[in-house]
Design a protein around this motif. Sequence first.
Motif, short mmCIF file in Angstrom:
data_model
loop_
_atom_site.label_atom_id
_atom_site.label_comp_id
_atom_site.label_asym_id
_atom_site.label_seq_id
_atom_site.Cartn_x
_atom_site.Cartn_y
_atom_site.Cartn_z
N ILE A 67 11.96 -0.95 8.78
CA ILE A 67 11.22 -1.46 7.56
C ILE A 67 10.65 -2.89 7.76
CG2 ILE A 67 13.09 -2.23 6.18
CD1 ILE A 67 9.92 -0.41 5.03
N LYS A 68 11.54 -3.60 8.55
CA LYS A 68 10.99 -5.02 8.96
C LYS A 68 9.64 -5.22 9.67
CE LYS A 68 15.52 -7.08 8.04
NZ LYS A 68 15.23 -8.13 6.71
N THR A 69 9.26 -4.20 10.41
CA THR A 69 8.26 -4.26 11.15
C THR A 69 6.98 -3.66 10.68
OG1 THR A 69 8.45 -2.15 12.23
CG2 THR A 69 9.73 -3.86 13.19
N MET A 70 7.34 -3.18 9.24
CA MET A 70 6.08 -2.66 8.53
C MET A 70 5.35 -3.60 7.73
SD MET A 70 5.77 0.52 5.96
CE MET A 70 6.08 1.91 6.97
N VAL A 71 3.88 -3.50 7.80
CA VAL A 71 3.05 -4.27 6.83
C VAL A 71 2.00 -3.23 6.15
CG1 VAL A 71 0.96 -6.07 6.98
CG2 VAL A 71 2.86 -6.21 8.57
N LEU A 72 2.17 -3.16 4.87
CA LEU A 72 1.39 -2.55 4.10
C LEU A 72 0.59 -3.17 3.38
CD1 LEU A 72 1.20 0.67 2.72
CD2 LEU A 72 3.05 -0.35 1.22
N VAL A 73 -0.89 -2.60 3.34
CA VAL A 73 -1.87 -3.12 2.63
C VAL A 73 -2.62 -2.13 1.73
CG1 VAL A 73 -4.20 -4.24 3.01
CG2 VAL A 73 -2.53 -4.79 4.59
N PHE A 74 -2.68 -2.49 0.39
CA PHE A 74 -3.44 -1.65 -0.50
C PHE A 74 -4.57 -2.18 -0.61
CE2 PHE A 74 1.29 -1.34 -1.79
CZ PHE A 74 1.39 0.24 -1.93
N ASN A 75 -5.82 -1.33 -0.56
CA ASN A 75 -7.00 -1.86 -0.81
C ASN A 75 -7.67 -1.55 -2.21
OD1 ASN A 75 -7.35 -2.71 2.06
ND2 ASN A 75 -7.27 -0.49 2.59
N GLU A 76 -8.61 -2.06 -2.73
CA GLU A 76 -9.19 -2.21 -3.96
C GLU A 76 -9.68 -0.74 -4.25
OE1 GLU A 76 -10.13 -3.23 -7.72
OE2 GLU A 76 -9.10 -4.86 -6.28
N ASN A 77 -10.39 -0.19 -3.20
CA ASN A 77 -11.05 1.31 -3.15
C ASN A 77 -9.85 2.48 -2.97
OD1 ASN A 77 -10.05 1.19 -0.62
ND2 ASN A 77 -12.29 1.57 0.30
N ASN A 78 -8.60 2.04 -3.37
CA ASN A 78 -7.47 2.87 -3.32
C ASN A 78 -7.30 3.63 -2.11
OD1 ASN A 78 -8.07 2.51 -6.17
ND2 ASN A 78 -6.65 4.15 -6.52
N THR A 79 -7.39 3.14 -1.07
CA THR A 79 -7.08 3.35 0.40
C THR A 79 -5.96 2.27 0.67
OG1 THR A 79 -8.70 1.94 1.38
CG2 THR A 79 -9.14 4.27 0.89
N TYR A 80 -5.02 2.63 1.70
CA TYR A 80 -4.13 1.79 2.25
C TYR A 80 -4.03 1.93 3.93
CZ TYR A 80 -0.95 5.67 3.36
OH TYR A 80 -0.78 6.79 4.13
N THR A 81 -3.56 0.70 4.52
CA THR A 81 -3.14 1.02 5.82
C THR A 81 -1.73 0.54 6.05
OG1 THR A 81 -4.24 -1.33 5.91
CG2 THR A 81 -5.76 0.54 6.56
N ALA A 82 -1.03 0.74 7.08
CA ALA A 82 -0.01 0.53 7.25
C ALA A 82 0.35 0.26 8.90
CB ALA A 82 1.26 1.35 6.40
N THR A 83 1.09 -0.33 9.18
CA THR A 83 1.83 -0.51 10.81
C THR A 83 3.12 -0.76 10.76
OG1 THR A 83 1.07 -2.73 10.78
CG2 THR A 83 -0.51 -1.00 11.56
N TYR A 84 3.88 -0.11 11.48
CA TYR A 84 5.20 -0.52 11.80
C TYR A 84 5.30 -0.13 13.36
CZ TYR A 84 6.30 4.75 11.97
OH TYR A 84 6.14 5.99 12.33
N SER A 85 6.45 -0.49 13.63
CA SER A 85 6.97 -0.53 15.17
C SER A 85 8.11 0.58 15.34
CB SER A 85 7.35 -1.91 15.83
OG SER A 85 6.32 -2.57 15.74
N ASP A 86 7.70 1.30 16.44
CA ASP A 86 8.67 2.24 16.85
C ASP A 86 8.87 2.17 18.19
OD1 ASP A 86 10.55 4.70 16.56
OD2 ASP A 86 8.93 6.19 16.53
N ASN A 87 10.18 1.86 18.91
CA ASN A 87 10.41 1.83 20.05
C ASN A 87 9.22 1.04 20.93
OD1 ASN A 87 12.79 3.47 20.02
ND2 ASN A 87 11.27 5.38 20.09
N GLY A 88 9.04 -0.46 20.40
CA GLY A 88 8.08 -1.07 20.74
C GLY A 88 6.75 -0.66 20.79
N GLN A 89 6.25 0.23 20.11
CA GLN A 89 4.86 0.75 20.11
C GLN A 89 4.73 0.77 18.60
OE1 GLN A 89 4.16 4.88 21.49
NE2 GLN A 89 2.26 4.86 20.82
#
Length: 153
Positions: A67-89
Motif C-alpha cells: 500500500i505504501k507504493t500506491m498513489v490514488l487520484v480521484f478526478n472531478e469527472n468521477n474517474t480515478y487513476t492509481a499506481t502501485y509497485s509490484d515486484n519493482g514494476q
Amino acid sequence: MKTSQLLPLFALLMVFSLFTGCKKDDETPEPSTKEKLVAHNWRGDKVMAMGMDASTHPILASQIPDIKTMVLVFNENNTYTATYSDNGQTIPLSGTWELRNQDKFIHFDLLASFGLPEQVEIKTLTSSNLVLTTTAQVPVLGPTPLEVHFIAQ
C-alpha cells in the motif's frame, strides 16, 4: 432630565447598538466530500486488519499490494487513476468512482482488482487523511475487516 434631552441620547444609543449588535460571519462552508477527495493525490499509508498492520501478517501481505507504493487520484469527472509497485514494476489502474449513501461510501472498481468489494465506507476524510473500510474474504481467515489508510500528498 427632560424628555426632550433624553430623545437625542436614546437615538444615539440605538445607532450604536445597530453597529455593534450584528456582525458578519466570516465562516467558509465545509468542503463537500467530493471536493475533499479530488483536492489531493492520496498516497497509501497502511492497511489495518483485525487491529494490526496487514503488511506484517504473512497471509494478508500476500493478498494485497504494498500500500505504501500506491498513489490514488480521484478526478472531478468521477474517474480515478492509481499506481502501485509490484515486484519493482509500476502497475497503472484507472476507472470510475461515485459517492453513495449520503456521500458515506465510495463505489469504484479499483478494489475489485484485488478481490475486494467495490464499495467501501469512508471512515475518515480530512484535508490530510483518508481511511476507507471494508470486509475482505481472506483465505484461512474468512471475512476480515480492513481499514485502508491514505495520506494527502
